[in-house]
Design a protein around this motif. Structure first.
Motif, PDB file in Angstrom:
ATOM      1  N   ASP A  49       0.804  -1.218   0.000  1.00  0.00           N
ATOM      2  CA  ASP A  49       0.000   0.000   0.000  1.00  0.00           C
ATOM      3  C   ASP A  49       0.842   1.276   0.000  1.00  0.00           C
ATOM      4  N   VAL A  50       2.175   1.151   0.032  1.00  0.00           N
ATOM      5  CA  VAL A  50       3.058   2.315  -0.055  1.00  0.00           C
ATOM      6  C   VAL A  50       3.144   2.709  -1.520  1.00  0.00           C
ATOM      7  N   SER A  51       2.792   3.958  -1.836  1.00  0.00           N
ATOM      8  CA  SER A  51       2.762   4.371  -3.232  1.00  0.00           C
ATOM      9  C   SER A  51       4.160   4.381  -3.854  1.00  0.00           C
ATOM     10  N   LYS A  52       5.068   5.164  -3.310  1.00  0.00           N
ATOM     11  CA  LYS A  52       6.426   5.187  -3.845  1.00  0.00           C
ATOM     12  C   LYS A  52       7.378   5.678  -2.762  1.00  0.00           C
ATOM     13  N   PRO A  53       8.318   4.844  -2.365  1.00  0.00           N
ATOM     14  CA  PRO A  53       9.265   5.272  -1.339  1.00  0.00           C
ATOM     15  C   PRO A  53      10.311   6.225  -1.912  1.00  0.00           C
ATOM     16  N   GLN A  54      10.987   6.926  -1.012  1.00  0.00           N
ATOM     17  CA  GLN A  54      12.131   7.751  -1.385  1.00  0.00           C
ATOM     18  C   GLN A  54      13.379   6.964  -1.015  1.00  0.00           C
ATOM     19  N   ALA A  55      14.423   7.105  -1.816  1.00  0.00           N
ATOM     20  CA  ALA A  55      15.653   6.362  -1.555  1.00  0.00           C
ATOM     21  C   ALA A  55      16.861   7.259  -1.762  1.00  0.00           C
ATOM     22  N   ALA A  56      17.926   6.928  -1.055  1.00  0.00           N
ATOM     23  CA  ALA A  56      19.191   7.628  -1.214  1.00  0.00           C
ATOM     24  C   ALA A  56      20.317   6.639  -0.957  1.00  0.00           C
ATOM     25  N   VAL A  57      21.429   6.867  -1.639  1.00  0.00           N
ATOM     26  CA  VAL A  57      22.637   6.079  -1.449  1.00  0.00           C
ATOM     27  C   VAL A  57      23.682   7.032  -0.900  1.00  0.00           C
ATOM     28  N   THR A  58      24.433   6.591   0.094  1.00  0.00           N
ATOM     29  CA  THR A  58      25.493   7.426   0.645  1.00  0.00           C
ATOM     30  C   THR A  58      26.753   7.193  -0.177  1.00  0.00           C
ATOM     31  N   GLY A  59      27.182   8.263  -0.845  1.00  0.00           N
ATOM     32  CA  GLY A  59      28.350   8.169  -1.717  1.00  0.00           C
ATOM     33  C   GLY A  59      29.613   8.608  -1.013  1.00  0.00           C
ATOM     34  N   LEU A  60      30.566   9.065  -1.795  1.00  0.00           N
ATOM     35  CA  LEU A  60      31.840   9.520  -1.255  1.00  0.00           C
ATOM     36  C   LEU A  60      31.645  10.672  -0.286  1.00  0.00           C
ATOM     37  N   LEU A  61      32.475  10.719   0.746  1.00  0.00           N
ATOM     38  CA  LEU A  61      32.449  11.761   1.775  1.00  0.00           C
ATOM     39  C   LEU A  61      31.113  11.850   2.493  1.00  0.00           C
ATOM     40  N   GLY A  62      30.349  10.755   2.507  1.00  0.00           N
ATOM     41  CA  GLY A  62      29.087  10.722   3.241  1.00  0.00           C
ATOM     42  C   GLY A  62      27.959  11.505   2.600  1.00  0.00           C
ATOM     43  N   MET A  63      28.089  11.845   1.322  1.00  0.00           N
ATOM     44  CA  MET A  63      27.065  12.638   0.647  1.00  0.00           C
ATOM     45  C   MET A  63      25.866  11.757   0.283  1.00  0.00           C
ATOM     46  N   GLN A  64      24.658  12.230   0.633  1.00  0.00           N
ATOM     47  CA  GLN A  64      23.426  11.516   0.281  1.00  0.00           C
ATOM     48  C   GLN A  64      23.092  11.791  -1.180  1.00  0.00           C
ATOM     49  N   LEU A  65      22.996  10.724  -1.960  1.00  0.00           N
ATOM     50  CA  LEU A  65      22.686  10.829  -3.382  1.00  0.00           C
ATOM     51  C   LEU A  65      21.278  10.270  -3.606  1.00  0.00           C
ATOM     52  N   PRO A  66      20.286  11.140  -3.824  1.00  0.00           N
ATOM     53  CA  PRO A  66      18.914  10.654  -4.018  1.00  0.00           C
ATOM     54  C   PRO A  66      18.818   9.728  -5.226  1.00  0.00           C
ATOM     55  N   GLN A  67      18.031   8.665  -5.071  1.00  0.00           N
ATOM     56  CA  GLN A  67      17.804   7.694  -6.135  1.00  0.00           C
ATOM     57  C   GLN A  67      16.303   7.596  -6.380  1.00  0.00           C
ATOM     58  N   PRO A  90      25.964   2.388   2.031  1.00  0.00           N
ATOM     59  CA  PRO A  90      24.713   2.562   2.749  1.00  0.00           C
ATOM     60  C   PRO A  90      23.581   2.985   1.802  1.00  0.00           C
ATOM     61  N   VAL A  91      22.442   2.313   1.913  1.00  0.00           N
ATOM     62  CA  VAL A  91      21.243   2.631   1.134  1.00  0.00           C
ATOM     63  C   VAL A  91      20.130   2.906   2.131  1.00  0.00           C
ATOM     64  N   THR A  92      19.441   4.041   1.972  1.00  0.00           N
ATOM     65  CA  THR A  92      18.354   4.420   2.871  1.00  0.00           C
ATOM     66  C   THR A  92      17.059   4.541   2.086  1.00  0.00           C
ATOM     67  N   VAL A  93      15.998   3.937   2.607  1.00  0.00           N
ATOM     68  CA  VAL A  93      14.678   3.981   1.979  1.00  0.00           C
ATOM     69  C   VAL A  93      13.694   4.527   3.014  1.00  0.00           C
ATOM     70  N   ASN A  94      12.930   5.563   2.629  1.00  0.00           N
ATOM     71  CA  ASN A  94      11.934   6.172   3.510  1.00  0.00           C
ATOM     72  C   ASN A  94      10.563   6.096   2.863  1.00  0.00           C
ATOM     73  N   TYR A  95       9.558   5.838   3.676  1.00  0.00           N
ATOM     74  CA  TYR A  95       8.192   5.929   3.192  1.00  0.00           C
ATOM     75  C   TYR A  95       7.250   6.185   4.345  1.00  0.00           C
ATOM     76  N   GLU A  96       6.086   6.646   3.983  1.00  0.00           N
ATOM     77  CA  GLU A  96       5.033   6.938   4.943  1.00  0.00           C
ATOM     78  C   GLU A  96       3.765   6.297   4.424  1.00  0.00           C
ATOM     79  N   THR A  97       2.980   5.731   5.312  1.00  0.00           N
ATOM     80  CA  THR A  97       1.751   5.088   4.889  1.00  0.00           C
ATOM     81  C   THR A  97       0.679   5.290   5.944  1.00  0.00           C
ATOM     82  N   ASP A  98      -0.550   4.980   5.584  1.00  0.00           N
ATOM     83  CA  ASP A  98      -1.658   5.153   6.516  1.00  0.00           C
ATOM     84  C   ASP A  98      -1.541   4.202   7.695  1.00  0.00           C
ATOM     85  N   TYR A  99      -1.945   4.711   8.837  1.00  0.00           N
ATOM     86  CA  TYR A  99      -2.001   3.905  10.051  1.00  0.00           C
ATOM     87  C   TYR A  99      -3.477   3.670  10.335  1.00  0.00           C
ATOM     88  N   ALA A 100      -4.114   2.930   9.413  1.00  0.00           N
ATOM     89  CA  ALA A 100      -5.558   2.713   9.439  1.00  0.00           C
ATOM     90  C   ALA A 100      -5.964   1.906  10.661  1.00  0.00           C
TER      91      ALA A 100
END
Length: 189
Positions: A49-67, A90-100
């Motif tokens: 039921d999650v429409s589309k998560p946000q993702a980022a990869v941590t690149g050189l020097l700790g920079m977050q690179l959105p994917q 490091p790969v980070t995935v964030n999402y928000e969904t209903d707490y029905a």
């Protein structure tokens, strides 16, 4: 590829649940080489039921690179195309969904072996049930429950069911009593 550490943070935000999944992806290729695949380099599954998560990869020097997670079939599966360098990425995935109805079923899955998985649930007053993770402890200072699993096979699914709600009245009463005291930091000194 393997996941040396998977951390999942789950928080009740009123009528929503916020989830952050942090993967420490290990590319242990010998000889060392970048892993790249036109079908995708990192695959994951989140609740359908999650429409589309946000993702980022941590690149050189700790920079977050959105994917941009590319939806796959079946629903809830996504693919990233970031070339994975030898070593840890490091790969980070964030999402928000209903707490029905004050209930949420978290399911996370990756087609890689996972050395260690940790799930942190906030607030600790939520009821947590999981068949794949064992309770580790309760951090009362930060109001967090911790669950853990280790040595998961490729494709193993982490399932956690949450129910209940956060006591909103306690937060609002504490907010009126607290005062903010501004102190100079090292930069302003």
């Amino acid at each position: 590829l393997r996941i040396s550490l998977l951390r999942v943070l789950v928080g009740d935000a009123g009528d929503k649940v916020r989830v952050q999944e942090q993967f420490q992806v290990q590319n242990q290729s010998q000889p060392p080489r970048t892993y790249s695949d036109p079908k995708g380099t990192f695959h994951l599954r989140v609740p359908a039921d999650v429409s589309k998560p946000q993702a980022a990869v941590t690149g050189l020097l700790g920079m977050q690179l959105p994917q941009t997670p590319d939806p796959a079939k079946p629903a809830g599966e996504f693919t990233l195309y970031y070339p994975l360098q030898p070593g840890e990425t490091p790969v980070t995935v964030n999402y928000e969904t209903d707490y029905a109805n004050d209930q949420f079923a978290l399911s996370s899955q990756v087609p890689y072996p996972v050395d260690r998985a940790q799930v942190y649930v906030m607030p600790a007053t939520l009821n947590v049930v999981s068949g794949s993770l064992r309770p580790v402890g309760l951090d009362t200072a930060n109001n967090v429950q911790e669950l853990e699993a280790s040595n998961l096979r490729p494709g193993a699914e982490l399932r956690v069911s949450l129910s209940g709600n956060a006591p909103a009245s306690a937060e609002s009463s504490n907010a009126s009593e607290d005062t903010v005291k501004v102190e100079p930091n090292a930069m302003t000194r």
